[in-house]
Design an enzyme around this catalytic site. Structure first.
Site, short mmCIF file in Angstrom:
data_model
loop_
_atom_site.label_atom_id
_atom_site.label_comp_id
_atom_site.label_asym_id
_atom_site.label_seq_id
_atom_site.Cartn_x
_atom_site.Cartn_y
_atom_site.Cartn_z
N HIS A 40 -8.06 7.79 -12.91
CA HIS A 40 -6.76 7.68 -13.60
C HIS A 40 -5.60 7.59 -12.61
O HIS A 40 -4.49 8.02 -12.90
CB HIS A 40 -6.51 8.86 -14.54
CG HIS A 40 -7.68 9.18 -15.42
ND1 HIS A 40 -7.83 8.66 -16.68
CD2 HIS A 40 -8.76 9.96 -15.20
CE1 HIS A 40 -8.96 9.13 -17.21
NE2 HIS A 40 -9.55 9.91 -16.32
N SER B 183 12.39 -8.67 4.17
CA SER B 183 13.35 -8.93 3.09
C SER B 183 14.56 -9.62 3.71
O SER B 183 14.94 -9.33 4.84
CB SER B 183 13.74 -7.62 2.44
OG SER B 183 15.04 -7.73 1.87
N LYS C 172 12.44 -3.64 5.58
CA LYS C 172 11.27 -3.87 4.72
C LYS C 172 10.11 -4.62 5.37
O LYS C 172 10.31 -5.50 6.19
CB LYS C 172 11.69 -4.69 3.48
CG LYS C 172 12.64 -3.95 2.58
CD LYS C 172 11.92 -3.03 1.65
CE LYS C 172 11.56 -3.77 0.39
NZ LYS C 172 10.86 -2.91 -0.54
N GLU D 263 0.17 -9.27 -2.99
CA GLU D 263 0.78 -9.52 -4.30
C GLU D 263 0.41 -10.91 -4.82
O GLU D 263 0.15 -11.10 -6.01
CB GLU D 263 2.31 -9.38 -4.21
CG GLU D 263 2.75 -7.95 -4.03
CD GLU D 263 4.25 -7.84 -3.72
OE1 GLU D 263 4.92 -7.04 -4.36
OE2 GLU D 263 4.74 -8.56 -2.84
#
Ligand code: ARG
Length: 468
Positions: free
Chosen positions: A164, A285, A291, A298
């Site tokens: 979970h 970024s 970043k 992704e």
């Protein structure tokens, strides 16, 4: 009054037509922009067909030689971008045949004896898919290798295992990585089976009903590396199961890839900080200078949606199509080509990422310091040492967890008096049982996380998947 000039239909099938097709018809009908990919397979199958025609005395040896020589030349022309592709000429089969006729005249017109574009296209795509599936099998093997190499270095690295997405029990990182080796292994077994299941030749089925010529389908099948000809010509020209199965396989590969991608995304986030993303496979970024984003992971996660879409698209095209060939089936190619390309790229990217990822052992260990991660070991100790039934042991451990929560501590941070306040039978030996190392070392049951198991598992995995 001006006389309407009717332009003749110059298509290979144009005999019965007196008018040219409309521009829109040309546009919707053409597949050349994507099926040119099949040119090598089309030429190979044509050569094998020509050889067979001559062996069967349907054309002469001289005609066979001329056709084969011209086909070799056409192959070179296409390879060197010398062929001009035109929508008016529909597809790759027509382009090649037209060029053949240009080169050897009416001898070229004989190649299509006992053949139709229906068995031709099914054969070409089948040959193409077989080869691509072999490439994908190899890429899966490369990915397994990357995972196995990382696992070998992390037999003793402890990390939290989750259920979970909540901290559950400690596991070894190698164990986690080997789970993916198994998943990709099942994909490989699926490919091996898929290749065998579909390795039968449609060539010689002609349009749908077979042919009046005395052809030798066994010969063409075997020359193209098929086990034998498909034994029903209607099925042979209308079967696209080999494509659907391949698209389904891409979905399965992407389920596995996307789960790993998702973990890479989670693990690289600041909450986890289990891994350092390789610079080669991440991006910055444009506004936030600090970043490093997991874009590659992704995109793999996202492309699983696209690959599933391709499967659903063709499934819907094929559903309820009457036998035998319908032009609907031309729509098999774009989803197929897209899924294969996407799968190949994603597999290469994932291997590259795994090779370059570094793990932050300290952060993984720190993360184990929450969620009372060895509570199950505590309960197991009560079963083994005080001979409690597991349910009672579970209940007592639950009370200890509640006490620890109340004190804002982990169960292993409580004192022996704390434990005894819940059950007097607990003694100091318990502390040895609830360390992270003791927890993983003692999970020796088959398939369990102990380093002892994992070492054996690695030997097995290398033998099974890497032929070592
Ligand atoms: N381009 C067609 C396809 O990909 C080839 C077969 C055409 N057959 C036909 N009967 N029009 O399906």
């Amino acid at each position: 009054m001006k006389k309407k000039i009717i332009k003749k239909n110059k298509n290979l099938w144009g005999g019965r037509f007196s008018e040219k097709p409309s521009e829109l018809m040309v546009k919707i009908n053409a597949s050349i922009s994507f099926d040119k990919k099949l040119y090598e397979k089309d030429i190979l199958a044509s050569k094998v067909h020509a050889q067979m025609l001559s062996n069967q005395n349907i054309i002469t040896k001289h005609e066979e030689n001329k056709i084969i020589k011209a086909l070799d030349q056409i192959q070179k022309e296409i390879k060197n971008n010398k062929m001009k592709f035109k929508n008016e000429m529909e597809d790759i089969h027509t382009h090649i045949e037209n060029r053949l006729i240009e080169l050897v005249g009416s001898i070229g017109k004989k190649l299509h004896t006992a053949r139709s574009r229906n068995d031709q296209v099914a054969t070409d795509v089948k040959l193409w898919v077989r080869e691509e599936n072999q490439i994908i099998d190899n890429l899966l093997k490369e990915l397994q290798k990357s995972l196995i190499i990382k696992a070998e270095k992390n037999i003793f690295s402890i990390m939290p295992g989750f259920t979970h997405l909540q901290v559950a029990q400690p596991i070894t990182l190698a164990h986690h990585l080997l789970a993916y080796v198994n998943m990709f292994g099942r994909d490989r077994l699926n490919i091996h089976d898929l290749i065998k299941r579909h390795n039968y030749s449609p060539l010689g089925s002609a349009a749908l009903a077979g042919t009046t010529f005395n052809i030798n389908r066994e010969q063409t099948a075997s020359n193209l590396g098929f086990y034998s000809p498909m034994n029903n010509s209607l099925d042979a020209v209308s079967d696209r199961d080999f494509i659907l199965d391949t698209l389904n396989l891409s979905c399965s590969i992407f389920i596995h890839l996307s789960r790993l991608a998702e973990e890479i995304i989670l693990w690289s986030s600041s909450g986890f900080n289990f891994i350092n993303l390789p610079e080669k496979f991440s991006t910055g970024s444009s506004i936030m200078p600090q970043k490093r984003n997991p874009d590659a992971a992704e995109l793999i996660r996202a492309k699983s949606g696209r690959v599933l879409g391709n499967y659903v698209a063709l499934f819907n095209v094929m559903k309820a199509l009457p036998l035998a060939y319908s032009k609907d089936m031309q729509e098999d190619k774009e989803p197929l080509f897209d899924s294969i390309e996407t799968t190949k790229t994603a597999l290469k990217v994932m291997s590259g990422m795994i090779d370059e990822i570094s793990f932050n052992q300290d952060n993984m260990l720190n993360f184990c310091n929450e969620g009372h991660i060895t509570a199950t070991d505590f309960a197991d100790w009560l079963v083994e040492n005080i001979k409690l039934p597991f349910r009672d042991a579970h209940n007592i451990t639950g009370k200890i967890v509640a006490l620890a929560d109340k004190r804002n501590k982990q169960i292993h941070e409580l004192t022996i008096q704390d434990y005894k306040s819940i059950d007097k039978r607990i003694n100091k030996e318990i502390f040895k049982k609830i360390t992270l190392e003791a927890s993983v070392n003692s999970r020796k049951s088959l398939g369990g996380t102990s380093p002892e198991n994992i070492k054996k598992e690695l030997v097995f995995a290398k033998e099974k998947w890497l032929d070592e």
